[in-house]
Design an enzyme around this catalytic site. Structure first.
Site, mmCIF file in Angstrom:
data_model
loop_
_atom_site.group_PDB
_atom_site.id
_atom_site.type_symbol
_atom_site.label_atom_id
_atom_site.label_comp_id
_atom_site.label_asym_id
_atom_site.label_seq_id
_atom_site.Cartn_x
_atom_site.Cartn_y
_atom_site.Cartn_z
ATOM 1 N N HIS A 1 -21.079 20.818 -31.115
ATOM 2 C CA HIS A 1 -21.337 22.045 -31.358
ATOM 3 C C HIS A 1 -22.054 22.561 -32.627
ATOM 4 C CE1 HIS A 1 -18.836 23.676 -27.735
ATOM 5 N NE2 HIS A 1 -19.587 22.599 -27.257
ATOM 6 N N LYS B 1 -7.310 23.513 -36.874
ATOM 7 C CA LYS B 1 -7.047 22.581 -38.091
ATOM 8 C C LYS B 1 -6.158 21.730 -37.915
ATOM 9 C CE LYS B 1 -10.465 24.043 -40.398
ATOM 10 N NZ LYS B 1 -11.566 23.049 -39.593
ATOM 11 N N TYR C 1 -14.474 26.291 -41.091
ATOM 12 C CA TYR C 1 -14.307 25.934 -39.736
ATOM 13 C C TYR C 1 -14.956 24.459 -39.517
ATOM 14 C CZ TYR C 1 -13.968 26.338 -34.779
ATOM 15 O OH TYR C 1 -13.464 26.163 -33.466
#
Ligand code: RFL
Ligand code: PHB
Length: 390
Positions: free
Chosen positions: A72, A296, A384
């Site tokens: 992604h 995370k 991210y």
């Protein structure tokens, strides 16, 4: 029985550490409380950072990930009738994330251990870790009803948030920093192709929602729910109606399909310091947990394992303990960055039960800022997609 490194817990942190030690010809034994089937099926995280994927490749554990993982390049944020896509490669110098379930990472690592003969003992519950201030720590465990003892040069607690290894750090030395959130997630797996190509994080007056996936055929969805929610009160129809309302699809419908799993998970932030005491090291959830909004948890477990393996290999090859001595500080810098990011994502996107209209406007101002400013957007993307390993 004696080994160089006793690894308590066969989750991602313990299994990867054992794999990296094996590649360096350092003996180790993994003791895991649950049986193999349980460990391979436990539904958990789904997003791997670039550096996690790099680490799994280096460990020779990425063959299936490279074949089946979904790469992604961004995520979508939705709030207040708006939507904004964050593009990772252009904002981070080429970094991406992979959607590949934790269950699959664990299966791949266990299969490698089986093939190479690394001892991973299932149904081996550690009861006590002793003598971590001495040259020869002892791990006491029960295996299929029998009491056993393992001595070692080093012991690594990879036994998660409810583990026992952490308690071998004396109370006067151990410090825990913790925050409990006033909401939980209802996590849902459904046999239906995802209604989006990338993950969607939605802020809504009805509460947070997340659209993720497990494969081109299987969706993974999350809804903010009150603490103490019983998943039995959420019928499939109620789940889909609520997801549709929170994603604010302008009359378009979400693809609906049979729900195959649903569970409620509370949200918590916690860090235990230091991550090393004598010959005991803590890695992964045994030392820290994050709310899942920043994706995370699994990635931090992997980075701890990589940093610790590097330090143990250096000790073996050169006799130097400098990297072992620096382990706790090295990891904690990354841990606290991830704690902050996870807290930021969580509090920006969820609706607190006592939230005022003013608080909501601040959240919207923050989300507007991310959409309007390449700097604010890049800060989110860098965190991210994941900072490089220390
Ligand atoms: P794990 O995966 O918890 O593994 C610890 C292992 O230790 C074993 N164990 C023992 N073994 C021997 N003796 C004992 N006394 C033992 N006590 C415990 C356990 O059986 C287990 O196999 O920790 P690790 O390796 O540090 O990996 C961390 C990740 O698993 C974790 O950070 C993430 O999965 C967190 N997490 C999520 N993260 C996300 O980014 N997205 C998610 O959607 C997400 N969902 C989740 C989660 C964690 C959950 N937990 C821990 C309650 C959903 C759940 C339910
Ligand atoms: C998941 O797919 O399970 C997932 C993805 C992103 C998150 C949390 C969980 O932030």
């Amino acid at each position: 029985m004696h080994t160089t490194v006793a690894v308590v817990g066969g989750g991602p942190a313990g299994l990867l550490l054992a794999r990296l030690l094996r590649l360096a010809d350092i003996d180790c034994v993994v003791l895991e409380r649950r049986d193999r089937a349980y460990v391979e099926q436990r539904q958990r995280a789904g997003v791997l950072e670039q550096s996690t994927v790099d680490a799994l490749r280096e460990a020779g554990a990425a063959e299936r990930l490279d074949a089946e993982g979904l790469v992604h390049s961004g995520v979508e944020l939705r709030w207040d009738g708006r939507s904004h896509r964050i593009d990772f490669p252009s904002l981070t110098g080429g970094r991406r994330v992979w959607v590949y379930a934790q269950t699959e990472v664990v299966k791949d690592l266990i299969a490698l251990h089986r093939a190479t003969g690394t001892p991973v003992h299932f149904e081996a519950e550690v009861r006590a870790v002793e003598g971590v201030d001495t040259e020869r720590p002892t791990v006491r465990y029960t295996h299929r009803g029998q009491e056993r003892t393992l001595t070692c040069d080093y012991v690594v607690g990879c036994d998660g948030y409810h583990g026992v290894a952490r308690t071998a750090v004396p109370q006067g030395v151990r410090r825990t920093y913790e925050r409990v959130y006033p909401y939980s997630w209802l996590g849902v797996t459904a046999e239906v192709p995802p209604s989006c190509d990338e993950l969607v994080y939605a802020h809504s007056p009805r509460g947070f929602a997340l659209h993720s996936m497990r494969s081109p055929e299987v969706s993974r969805l999350y809804l903010q729910v009150p603490n103490g929610t019983d998943p039995a009160h959420w019928s499939d129809e109620r789940i889909w109606d609520e997801l549709e309302a929170r994603f604010a699809l302008d009359g378009r419908q979400l693809g609906r399909g049979p729900v195959t799993a649903k569970a409620v998970l509370p949200l918590r932030s916690s860090v235990t310091e230091p991550m090393r005491h004598g010959r005991l090291f803590l890695a992964g959830d045994a030392a820290h947990i994050v709310p899942p909004t920043g994706a995370k948890g699994l990635n931090l477990a992997v980075s701890d394992a990589v940093v610790l393996a590097r330090a143990l290999v250096r000790r073996r090859h050169t006799g130097e303990t400098d990297l072992l001595d620096a382990y706790s500080d090295t990891c904690l810098r990354r841990v606290w960055r991830a704690e902050h990011f996870s807290y930021f994502m969580t509090t920006t996107l969820h609706t607190d039960p006592g939230q005022s209209r003013f608080d909501t406007r601040l959240q919207i101002a923050q989300l507007d800022r991310i959409a309007a400013s390449p700097h604010a957007e890049a800060e989110l993307a860098l965190n991210y997609a994941g900072l490089p390993l220390p």
